[in-house]
Design a protein around this motif. Structure first.
Motif, PDB file in Angstrom:
ATOM      1  N   PHE A 125       0.879  -1.222   0.100  1.00 45.82           N
ATOM      2  CA  PHE A 125       0.008   0.135   0.065  1.00 45.82           C
ATOM      3  C   PHE A 125       0.867   1.087   0.016  1.00 45.82           C
ATOM      4  CE2 PHE A 125      -2.395   3.288   2.367  1.00 45.82           C
ATOM      5  CZ  PHE A 125      -3.441   3.416   1.634  1.00 45.82           C
ATOM      6  N   THR A 172      -4.435  -9.117   2.810  1.00 44.02           N
ATOM      7  CA  THR A 172      -5.786  -9.389   3.159  1.00 44.02           C
ATOM      8  C   THR A 172      -6.054  -8.578   4.659  1.00 44.02           C
ATOM      9  OG1 THR A 172      -6.189 -11.084   1.892  1.00 44.02           O
ATOM     10  CG2 THR A 172      -7.726 -10.599   3.625  1.00 44.02           C
ATOM     11  N   SER A 179      -5.186  -5.073   4.902  1.00 48.61           N
ATOM     12  CA  SER A 179      -6.108  -3.984   4.298  1.00 48.61           C
ATOM     13  C   SER A 179      -7.019  -3.557   5.365  1.00 48.61           C
ATOM     14  CB  SER A 179      -6.943  -4.635   3.144  1.00 48.61           C
ATOM     15  OG  SER A 179      -7.794  -5.866   3.656  1.00 48.61           O
ATOM     16  N   SER A 204      -7.413   0.434   6.504  1.00 46.61           N
ATOM     17  CA  SER A 204      -8.827   0.883   6.391  1.00 46.61           C
ATOM     18  C   SER A 204      -9.215   1.491   7.526  1.00 46.61           C
ATOM     19  CB  SER A 204      -9.755  -0.003   5.834  1.00 46.61           C
ATOM     20  OG  SER A 204      -9.370  -0.490   4.579  1.00 46.61           O
ATOM     21  N   VAL A 264      -8.478   0.208   1.728  1.00 49.62           N
ATOM     22  CA  VAL A 264      -8.105  -0.959   1.158  1.00 49.62           C
ATOM     23  C   VAL A 264      -9.233  -1.966   1.299  1.00 49.62           C
ATOM     24  CG1 VAL A 264      -6.357  -2.673   0.441  1.00 49.62           C
ATOM     25  CG2 VAL A 264      -5.766  -0.238   1.391  1.00 49.62           C
ATOM     26  N   ALA A 283     -10.002  -6.239   0.290  1.00 53.24           N
ATOM     27  CA  ALA A 283      -9.791  -7.274  -0.292  1.00 53.24           C
ATOM     28  C   ALA A 283     -10.926  -8.499  -0.033  1.00 53.24           C
ATOM     29  CB  ALA A 283      -8.409  -7.691   0.271  1.00 53.24           C
TER      30      ALA A 283
END
Ligand SMILES: NC(=O)c1ccc[n+]([C@@H]2O[C@H](COP(=O)([O-])OP(=O)(O)OC[C@H]3O[C@@H](n4cnc5c(N)ncnc54)[C@H](OP(=O)(O)O)[C@@H]3O)[C@@H](O)[C@H]2O)c1
Length: 331
Positions: free
Chosen positions: A237, A260, A263, A267, A274, A276
């Protein structure tokens, strides 16, 4: 046994290269009360089939995929995430479907579309195919279309007028995302190899970036939404956040376990988000995609069609990781 009661299925008893897939005869099944029997005319060989057949799963997911699909040999020995065909028999309690209906289905984790006949439960994700939509089109809407729709509309909440970057824009998910992004009113930029640029532009991308000559992370401009269908921004990221607008969202259609988990963390603590993880297909989304196709606003990109007996060749094309749109088999 009467030959009419037999069917061919593409079976893989072991994990491995495309050659593990072999056509075999099986008795044709009969529907129970809440099932329908479909004569399958088209299905796709998808990137998921390629992954599951070869056990090539993103880092960190081997145990989970092993639990679902089997560790040493496949629990479900017939691949195929989608199918389109005609209902040829129905169970006593079935009301919504009739013999002769043209249907398309997302088969979920149990797969099984690479068979001439397939039993479906009425609770499965099944939609009737409208007049004017072919079996090949219908089945090609399922894998890429449902994924792109779920990511763009539900996870990433793409808005009209936003700038959308689709990485892997020539694949099954990417080509659907380019078209859906345009339908949703976004300014779509696609990232793909030069050989796919004309196709991606024809789908509605305003601009195309050839990733072999230009690193999109270094090119000028920002995006409100980036959809990564390649794993290009996995776990990185920090390397792509400068390409997102202040409230921008990154969708990782393919992500390993660290990405994953990261993310969720990103966030929680950033304005940029992000997303996933898997999608949850449903019938109303499938019907929506079919209606777009009937209205000729969405046309699933199909690059190659193989007869059932050439299914191993279809797997080889998909294994390349560079296919254009969907690869269809006709059964
Ligand atoms: N999260 C979920 O629920 C979900 C659902 C469906 C699929 N997936 C995953 O999503 C991924 C994409 O699926 P798909 O069916 O669309 O795959 P696909 O049809 O094989 O498409 C991948 C595309 O990416 C392009 N590509 C390869 N390397 C690239 C790079 N470095 N930069 C830009 N483009 C590149 C390829 O062609 P060119 O290199 O020639 O451009 C190809 O067109 C798969 O890994 C699949 O497992 C996840």
């Amino acid at each position: 046994m009467d030959v009419r009661e037999e069917m061919l299925i593409a079976k893989n008893d072991t994990y491995g290269p495309p050659e593990v897939v072999k056509l075999q005869k099986r008795p044709r099944p009969e529907p129970s009360d809440h099932q329908i029997l479909v004569r399958v005319f088209a299905s796709t060989v998808s990137s998921a089939d390629s992954r599951l057949r070869s056990r090539r799963v993103p880092r960190g997911f081997h145990f989970m995929v092993g639990l679902l699909y089997g560790f040493s040999r496949p629990k479900y020995d017939c691949l195929g995430a989608d199918l389109a065909g005609e209902v040829v028999a129905i169970g006593k309690a079935v009301q919504h479907f009739q013999v002769g209906d043209r249907v398309v289905a997302d088969l979920g984790i149990k797969l099984g579309g690479h068979a001439q006949f397939k039993l479906l439960s009425v609770k499965d994700v099944i939609a009737k195919i409208p007049v004017g939509v072919t079996y090949a089109q219908a089945t090609s809407l399922v894998f890429g279309g449902l994924t792109a729709l779920s990511f763009l509309r539900d996870k990433l909440k793409l808005q009209s007028g936003e700038r959308l970057l689709v990485i892997g824009a020539g694949g099954a998910v990417g080509s659907a995302a380019v078209q859906l992004g345009k339908i949703m009113g976004a300014h779509v930029v696609g990232v793909c190899s030069a050989s796919k640029a004309a196709d991606v532009k024809a789908l509605g991308a305003v601009e195309v970036i050839d990733y072999q000559s230009t690193d999109w992370r270094r090119a000028p401009g920002q995006y409100d939404v980036i959809l990564d269908n390649v794993g290009d921004s996995d776990f990185a990221f920090a390397k792509v956040r400068h390409k997102l607008s202040p409230g921008g969202r990154l969708g990782l259609v393919v992500a390993d376990l660290p990405a994953t988990l990261q993310s969720l963390w990103i966030s929680m603590f950033n304005r940029q988000k992000v997303f996933a993880g898997p999608i949850a297909p449903n019938t109303s989304d499938l019907e929506y995609l079919l209606s777009l196709c009937r209205e000729k606003r969405l046309d699933p990109l199909i690059s190659q069609t193989f007869p059932f007996e050439k299914i191993v060749e279809a797997h080889r094309v998909v294994d390349s990781g560079h296919k254009l749109g969907s690869v269809v088999i006709e059964l």
